[in-house]
Design a protein around this motif. Structure first.
Motif, PDB file in Angstrom:
ATOM      1  N   PHE A  52       0.818  -1.217   0.000  1.00  0.00           N
ATOM      2  CA  PHE A  52       0.000   0.000   0.000  1.00  0.00           C
ATOM      3  C   PHE A  52       0.854   1.269   0.000  1.00  0.00           C
ATOM      4  CE2 PHE A  52      -2.713  -3.240   1.869  1.00  0.00           C
ATOM      5  CZ  PHE A  52      -3.913  -3.028   1.216  1.00  0.00           C
ATOM      6  N   ILE A  53       2.165   1.141  -0.143  1.00  0.00           N
ATOM      7  CA  ILE A  53       3.042   2.308  -0.070  1.00  0.00           C
ATOM      8  C   ILE A  53       2.719   3.326  -1.170  1.00  0.00           C
ATOM      9  CG2 ILE A  53       5.424   3.104  -0.421  1.00  0.00           C
ATOM     10  CD1 ILE A  53       6.397   0.657   1.054  1.00  0.00           C
ATOM     11  N   SER A  54       2.520   4.554  -0.722  1.00  0.00           N
ATOM     12  CA  SER A  54       2.329   5.685  -1.633  1.00  0.00           C
ATOM     13  C   SER A  54       2.725   6.934  -0.859  1.00  0.00           C
ATOM     14  CB  SER A  54       0.878   5.785  -2.109  1.00  0.00           C
ATOM     15  OG  SER A  54       0.030   6.126  -1.034  1.00  0.00           O
ATOM     16  N   GLU A  55       2.985   7.997  -1.566  1.00  0.00           N
ATOM     17  CA  GLU A  55       3.438   9.220  -0.899  1.00  0.00           C
ATOM     18  C   GLU A  55       2.399   9.791   0.075  1.00  0.00           C
ATOM     19  OE1 GLU A  55       5.269  13.657  -1.956  1.00  0.00           O
ATOM     20  OE2 GLU A  55       5.030  12.133  -3.523  1.00  0.00           O
ATOM     21  N   THR A  58       2.287   7.505   3.144  1.00  0.00           N
ATOM     22  CA  THR A  58       3.536   7.616   3.905  1.00  0.00           C
ATOM     23  C   THR A  58       3.561   8.886   4.747  1.00  0.00           C
ATOM     24  OG1 THR A  58       4.764   6.373   2.218  1.00  0.00           O
ATOM     25  CG2 THR A  58       6.052   7.724   3.746  1.00  0.00           C
ATOM     26  N   ASN A  59       3.122   9.996   4.178  1.00  0.00           N
ATOM     27  CA  ASN A  59       3.074  11.263   4.928  1.00  0.00           C
ATOM     28  C   ASN A  59       2.154  11.145   6.150  1.00  0.00           C
ATOM     29  OD1 ASN A  59       4.819  12.546   3.143  1.00  0.00           O
ATOM     30  ND2 ASN A  59       3.164  13.276   1.830  1.00  0.00           N
ATOM     31  N   LEU A  60       1.023  10.456   5.966  1.00  0.00           N
ATOM     32  CA  LEU A  60       0.081  10.257   7.072  1.00  0.00           C
ATOM     33  C   LEU A  60       0.671   9.316   8.121  1.00  0.00           C
ATOM     34  CD1 LEU A  60      -2.719  10.628   8.353  1.00  0.00           C
ATOM     35  CD2 LEU A  60      -3.517   8.715   6.932  1.00  0.00           C
ATOM     36  N   VAL A  61       1.298   8.248   7.661  1.00  0.00           N
ATOM     37  CA  VAL A  61       1.903   7.252   8.565  1.00  0.00           C
ATOM     38  C   VAL A  61       2.994   7.884   9.428  1.00  0.00           C
ATOM     39  CG1 VAL A  61       3.426   5.227   8.614  1.00  0.00           C
ATOM     40  CG2 VAL A  61       1.338   5.183   7.240  1.00  0.00           C
ATOM     41  N   LEU A  62       3.793   8.757   8.845  1.00  0.00           N
ATOM     42  CA  LEU A  62       4.862   9.418   9.604  1.00  0.00           C
ATOM     43  C   LEU A  62       4.308  10.278  10.730  1.00  0.00           C
ATOM     44  CD1 LEU A  62       7.265  10.447   6.679  1.00  0.00           C
ATOM     45  CD2 LEU A  62       7.697   8.724   8.448  1.00  0.00           C
ATOM     46  N   PRO A 120      14.829  -5.274  10.158  1.00  0.00           N
ATOM     47  CA  PRO A 120      14.652  -5.907   8.836  1.00  0.00           C
ATOM     48  C   PRO A 120      15.549  -5.278   7.770  1.00  0.00           C
ATOM     49  CG  PRO A 120      12.534  -5.361   9.818  1.00  0.00           C
ATOM     50  CD  PRO A 120      13.572  -4.703  10.676  1.00  0.00           C
ATOM     51  N   SER A 121      16.100  -6.124   6.936  1.00  0.00           N
ATOM     52  CA  SER A 121      16.908  -5.631   5.808  1.00  0.00           C
ATOM     53  C   SER A 121      16.023  -5.619   4.567  1.00  0.00           C
ATOM     54  CB  SER A 121      18.125  -6.542   5.591  1.00  0.00           C
ATOM     55  OG  SER A 121      17.706  -7.885   5.414  1.00  0.00           O
ATOM     56  N   ILE A 122      14.976  -4.826   4.634  1.00  0.00           N
ATOM     57  CA  ILE A 122      14.010  -4.708   3.542  1.00  0.00           C
ATOM     58  C   ILE A 122      13.847  -3.233   3.197  1.00  0.00           C
ATOM     59  CG2 ILE A 122      12.724  -6.827   4.054  1.00  0.00           C
ATOM     60  CD1 ILE A 122      10.855  -5.223   5.781  1.00  0.00           C
ATOM     61  N   LEU A 123      12.819  -2.928   2.425  1.00  0.00           N
ATOM     62  CA  LEU A 123      12.569  -1.542   2.052  1.00  0.00           C
ATOM     63  C   LEU A 123      12.264  -0.714   3.297  1.00  0.00           C
ATOM     64  CD1 LEU A 123      12.066   0.715  -0.004  1.00  0.00           C
ATOM     65  CD2 LEU A 123       9.715  -0.143  -0.229  1.00  0.00           C
ATOM     66  N   ARG A 124      13.143   0.241   3.609  1.00  0.00           N
ATOM     67  CA  ARG A 124      12.925   1.115   4.756  1.00  0.00           C
ATOM     68  C   ARG A 124      12.607   2.517   4.245  1.00  0.00           C
ATOM     69  NH1 ARG A 124      17.653  -0.065   9.233  1.00  0.00           N
ATOM     70  NH2 ARG A 124      17.547  -2.346   9.191  1.00  0.00           N
ATOM     71  N   LEU A 125      11.519   3.056   4.764  1.00  0.00           N
ATOM     72  CA  LEU A 125      11.131   4.404   4.371  1.00  0.00           C
ATOM     73  C   LEU A 125      11.731   5.446   5.304  1.00  0.00           C
ATOM     74  CD1 LEU A 125       7.378   3.818   3.457  1.00  0.00           C
ATOM     75  CD2 LEU A 125       9.417   3.594   2.026  1.00  0.00           C
ATOM     76  N   VAL A 126      12.185   5.013   6.481  1.00  0.00           N
ATOM     77  CA  VAL A 126      12.888   5.877   7.428  1.00  0.00           C
ATOM     78  C   VAL A 126      14.021   5.066   8.042  1.00  0.00           C
ATOM     79  CG1 VAL A 126      10.891   7.314   8.004  1.00  0.00           C
ATOM     80  CG2 VAL A 126      11.337   5.244   9.318  1.00  0.00           C
ATOM     81  N   GLU A 127      14.980   5.758   8.615  1.00  0.00           N
ATOM     82  CA  GLU A 127      16.084   5.075   9.283  1.00  0.00           C
ATOM     83  C   GLU A 127      15.855   5.058  10.785  1.00  0.00           C
ATOM     84  OE1 GLU A 127      18.731   3.269   8.437  1.00  0.00           O
ATOM     85  OE2 GLU A 127      17.945   3.356   6.388  1.00  0.00           O
ATOM     86  N   GLU A 128      16.048   3.906  11.394  1.00  0.00           N
ATOM     87  CA  GLU A 128      15.943   3.750  12.840  1.00  0.00           C
ATOM     88  C   GLU A 128      17.196   3.059  13.353  1.00  0.00           C
ATOM     89  OE1 GLU A 128      13.845   4.823  14.958  1.00  0.00           O
ATOM     90  OE2 GLU A 128      11.958   5.243  13.918  1.00  0.00           O
ATOM     91  N   HIS A 129      17.581   3.396  14.565  1.00  0.00           N
ATOM     92  CA  HIS A 129      18.763   2.785  15.165  1.00  0.00           C
ATOM     93  C   HIS A 129      18.350   1.917  16.343  1.00  0.00           C
ATOM     94  CE1 HIS A 129      21.225   5.429  12.696  1.00  0.00           C
ATOM     95  NE2 HIS A 129      20.474   6.454  13.102  1.00  0.00           N
ATOM     96  N   GLY A 130      19.252   1.058  16.775  1.00  0.00           N
ATOM     97  CA  GLY A 130      18.955   0.191  17.906  1.00  0.00           C
ATOM     98  C   GLY A 130      18.388  -1.144  17.458  1.00  0.00           C
ATOM     99  N   PHE A 131      18.145  -2.000  18.410  1.00  0.00           N
ATOM    100  CA  PHE A 131      17.643  -3.334  18.119  1.00  0.00           C
ATOM    101  C   PHE A 131      16.142  -3.322  17.837  1.00  0.00           C
ATOM    102  CE2 PHE A 131      21.434  -4.163  20.849  1.00  0.00           C
ATOM    103  CZ  PHE A 131      22.206  -4.782  19.876  1.00  0.00           C
ATOM    104  N   SER A 132      15.665  -4.454  17.300  1.00  0.00           N
ATOM    105  CA  SER A 132      14.319  -4.500  16.740  1.00  0.00           C
ATOM    106  C   SER A 132      13.271  -5.122  17.651  1.00  0.00           C
ATOM    107  CB  SER A 132      14.369  -5.284  15.422  1.00  0.00           C
ATOM    108  OG  SER A 132      13.163  -5.173  14.724  1.00  0.00           O
ATOM    109  N   VAL A 181       5.546  -1.554  10.620  1.00  0.00           N
ATOM    110  CA  VAL A 181       5.741  -2.537   9.547  1.00  0.00           C
ATOM    111  C   VAL A 181       5.735  -1.830   8.197  1.00  0.00           C
ATOM    112  CG1 VAL A 181       4.793  -4.605   8.429  1.00  0.00           C
ATOM    113  CG2 VAL A 181       4.667  -4.370  10.923  1.00  0.00           C
ATOM    114  N   TYR A 182       4.809  -0.905   8.022  1.00  0.00           N
ATOM    115  CA  TYR A 182       4.706  -0.139   6.772  1.00  0.00           C
ATOM    116  C   TYR A 182       6.009   0.584   6.468  1.00  0.00           C
ATOM    117  CZ  TYR A 182       3.087   3.480   3.494  1.00  0.00           C
ATOM    118  OH  TYR A 182       2.941   4.319   2.406  1.00  0.00           O
ATOM    119  N   LEU A 183       6.619   1.179   7.492  1.00  0.00           N
ATOM    120  CA  LEU A 183       7.859   1.946   7.301  1.00  0.00           C
ATOM    121  C   LEU A 183       9.091   1.054   7.143  1.00  0.00           C
ATOM    122  CD1 LEU A 183       7.215   4.780   9.921  1.00  0.00           C
ATOM    123  CD2 LEU A 183       7.137   4.997   7.422  1.00  0.00           C
ATOM    124  N   GLY A 184       8.922  -0.244   7.354  1.00  0.00           N
ATOM    125  CA  GLY A 184      10.020  -1.189   7.138  1.00  0.00           C
ATOM    126  C   GLY A 184      11.057  -1.216   8.234  1.00  0.00           C
TER     127      GLY A 184
END
Length: 229
Positions: A52-55, A58-62, A120-132, A181-184
């Motif tokens: 369902f990814i779309s701009e 994504t703006n709403l999800v953020l 996850p090593s998948i499509l990430r829409l944002v960068e996060e640090h630390g463990f999962s 999950v959406y943001l990867g």
């Protein structure tokens, strides 16, 4: 009289069922992140949600996911604690602060460092640090909004208010989990792990709070009687 005696037993069995089920689910995930059924579960849901990814989405999800961030949870906790204090519900205000501080900040940090699951090593829409694992956003929102819901049930006897509270709290908790999950940045099992760990803490914290509340009420009654005579 018989019914009154059954209530504590029923409550105890319910608490044990909740604790046992959530602990079992959490451990089942944590003992082997690479198990075939876990990987299949994770990647099938990730593939579906990210379809369902779309701009605009994504703006709403953020914006939504911010509510479950450390800053978002801190702001919401502070605001509701302040409201409770202003209405002289001091015990509830302290309970909210302590529940979030211990159950989210403390426990989630410890669990992340114990299991050290990589993101996850998948499509990430944002960068996060630390463990999962477990997800801080999902655990944090479960603890925060779960605690607020428990306080609502303590303060309001209105069935309609309680129903609205349950729907609102569960909706926020579930939606924020989906945003991760959406943001990867999380596996779905990270979200489940956060939810179950949060429920375990909520169960323990409400038992502790009930005991403190009973002692406080007894002390208030004794103080009232002593001042009266």
């Amino acid at each position: 009289m018989m019914e009154e005696k059954k209530h504590p037993i029923v409550s105890l069995l319910l608490l044990l069922l909740i604790l046992g089920t959530c602990t079992w689910v959490f451990v089942s995930i944590a003992k082997d992140f690479e198990a075939a059924h876990i990987r299949q579960f994770d990647y099938s849901i990730i593939q579906y949600v990210q379809g369902f990814i779309s701009e605009p989405i994504t703006n709403l999800v953020l914006k939504i996911t911010f509510l479950g961030s450390s800053i978002g949870i801190a702001i919401i906790t502070f605001v509701f604690s302040l409201i409770l204090v202003l209405f002289r519900k001091y015990l509830f205000g302290i309970y909210l602060l302590m529940s979030v501080a211990v159950g989210y900040v403390g426990l989630n940090t410890v669990l992340k460092h114990i299991f050290q699951r990589e993101r996850p090593s998948i499509l990430r829409l944002v960068e996060e640090h630390g463990f999962s694992f477990p997800s801080g956003h999902s655990m944090g929102t479960m603890v925060l909004f779960g605690t607020l819901l428990l306080i609502l049930f303590k303060l309001s006897k209105s069935a309609s208010v309680r129903v609205i509270g349950v729907i609102a709290a569960l909706s926020i908790i579930l939606i924020i989990g989906l945003t991760r999950v959406y943001l990867g940045v999380h596996y779905p099992t990270d979200i489940v792990g956060g939810y179950t760990a949060g429920i375990v803490w909520l169960t323990i914290s409400v038992v502790m709070f009930n005991q403190i509340e009973k002692r406080t009420q007894k002390q208030d009654k004794l103080l009232f009687v002593n001042n009266r005579y």
